[in-house]
Design a protein around this motif. Structure first.
Motif: not given
Length: 540
Positions: A160-161, A164-165, A167-168, A434, A438
């Protein structure tokens, strides 16, 4: 061995690797030691390193190799090494004299280290550090095909993370890369060069001002290059601290460091991974840190932090500090005990006190002319809230006793006024926001790694204890016009508080090179001097 992050490997052709091999312990890892080089070359390399986007090995090839190669080719010799090793072991085992490990050292380059890791690497007092600057070069390139940030293996593996890590952080760096030229253009229009100002120097000063304004966008995961020179004893202590550190990156980096250091100073690091020596020490450090956290939580609690503006508070000082400095000034010239000297100092009137202090301080013609250790008798503790970027620079003053709280986004941030004036404030704030989101997503599952997502604009609280001699150095250096605005404000406020709150007017007046004036292009004077040296107008 802790799991290693995926470090990018710099490309060197076969000829370059041959040229590097005699001087570096490897050509394909992010940590390496220097060898077979004159001390002055090592020092110059590290000094250049801090202001360059290049790796140390590339910098050596491009700017130093030809001069070094003109000398006699390096010859590695083990003459006397076996005897020295036996002697060291005997001294250490029979006499327990660790001081012998203070007499040999090594230069090590630490590359691709996150800003969280560099703070751990720079903790030790008895070492010298040169860290890559976020002020004089932009982080707009992608070495190895990826932006310059640390990617923790455990976070990256999280279904999951991990995505996202990436991407941000990719988005933050991409935005930063877009805003840098826009900020430079804005400052170029609003701060045009005055008549007689060298254009090349002006352009460099404008770029430095733009990077100053935008560096707050960068996360603590941003990687940097760091040069270290230290003794064997200091490296042993560093390795033990890293091995006990809660951050996985720190523990894995300890393995890389130990491997390289054992190629240049093996005798001084034999105890690091022995279970009953270094292993026991690491366990002690880790266990006491964990138990202290539990005790603080149980006994004192930890109220939820709230957003707080920048501040500098003088929370502890000795009202008699100036008297103690005068006593220490007079003591070596008399044949009395300290109590008797202090009694005589108490009888001096204001003019006499000023005369004694003035004689000791002398005619300071520049900030490097500092009085002696008598100034160490006055001690101050400041509680500071500033952005993390300013903290990074102030943290490197190792004669201070500095401790800091956990890095979180809870204390808030502010958009620099120049960034807002350039019309870039919304994008800056969006990126920083953002990162904060995160952090909050990472914190429950990865508490040690969550601070990677905190920006350099976010505020952190820290305490700094220092004596008046170190305060003179810090406040004069960090208030200079070429300094970053946020740490300039901290240094200026410290100086003011010593005079106004502590009442140590004489000591504050001795710090005559503290600059309280506002500046526009703070780097301009320094860049003009640099340009003049380039063109032969001034001595180096």
């Amino acid at each position: 061995m802790a799991s290693q992050p995926a470090y990018w490997v710099e490309a060197f052709d076969e000829g370059e690797r041959e040229r590097l091999a005699p001087y570096f312990t490897n050509t394909d890892r992010p940590v390496f030691a220097l060898r077979n080089l004159p001390e002055v070359v090592k020092g110059a390399l590290f000094a250049r390193y801090s202001r360059s986007a290049k790796s140390l090995r590339r910098l050596f090839l491009d700017e130093f190799y030809d001069q070094v190669a003109e000398q006699r080719p390096p010859v590695e010799s083990a003459v006397g090494e076996e005897r020295a090793t036996r002697f060291y072991r005997r001294v250490l085992d029979e006499y327990g004299d660790d001081s012998v490990a203070q007499l040999a050292g090594a230069h090590v380059a630490c590359e691709q280290a996150s800003n969280l890791l560099t703070k751990a690497l720079e903790w030790g007092r008895l070492a010298a550090y040169m860290e890559q600057s976020t002020r004089y070069q932009s982080y707009t390139d992608k070495p190895g095909g990826r932006w310059r940030y640390h990617l923790d293996p455990d976070v990256d593996a999280d279904a999951e993370l991990g995505g996202e890590y990436r991407r941000v952080l990719d988005g933050v760096f991409a935005t930063y890369a877009e805003l840098v030229p826009a900020m430079i253009d804005h400052l170029g229009r609003t701060l045009p060069p005055e008549p007689g100002v060298d254009e090349a120097a002006w352009r460099r000063a404008v770029k430095a001002r733009a990077l100053d304004g935008l560096r707050g966008m960068l996360p603590a995961a941003t990687t940097a290059n760091l040069g270290i020179f230290a003794s064997g004893q200091a490296y042993e202590a560093l390795l033990l601290r890293l091995r006990a550190h809660p951050l996985p990156e720190a523990r894995s980096y300890a393995d890389l460091l130990l491997h390289e250091l054992r190629q240049v100073i093996p005798s001084f690091l034999e105890r690091v991974d022995l279970p009953d020596r270094g292993g026991a020490w690491v366990n002690y450090l880790a266990e006491t840190a964990e138990e202290t956290t539990k005790a603080v939580d149980a006994l004192l609690g930890d109220p939820a932090p709230h957003e707080e503006g920048p501040s500098v508070r003088l929370v502890e000082f000795d009202p008699a500090g100036e008297d103690k400095v005068l006593t220490a000034i007079a003591y070596p010239s008399l044949r009395l005990g300290e109590a008797e000297v202090a009694t005589r100092v108490e009888r001096l009137d204001g003019d006499e006190r000023a005369r004694l202090l003035s004689a000791y301080v002398g005619e300071r013609t520049n900030r490097r002319h500092r009085p002696g250790r008598a100034f160490e008798r006055a001690v101050y503790t400041f509680d500071v809230v500033s952005d993390y970027g300013a903290f990074r620079d102030l943290q490197r003053h190792r004669l201070c006793t500095i401790v800091w709280q956990r890095l979180t986004p809870d204390l808030g941030f502010e958009v620099p006024s120049e960034v807002s004036q350039a019309g870039l404030g919304d994008r800056y704030a969006g990126s920083v926001g953002r990162l904060a989101d995160l952090y909050r997503a990472l914190e429950p599952r990865f508490p040690a790694q969550a601070p990677y997502a905190v920006s350099m604009a976010h505020r952190v609280r820290y305490s700094m204890t220092m004596n008046a001699r170190e305060l003179m150095h810090l406040s004069e250096l960090r208030s200079s016009p070429q300094g970053h605005p946020t740490y300039r404000a901290v240094a200026q406020r410290m100086h003011t508080l010593v005079a106004e709150r502590a009442g140590h007017h004489g000591l504050a007046a001795a710090m005559r090179f503290v600059v309280h004036d506002d500046v526009e292009l703070g780097r301009l004077a320094a860049e003009q001097r640099s340009q003049a040296r380039r063109t032969g107008g001034l001595p180096a």
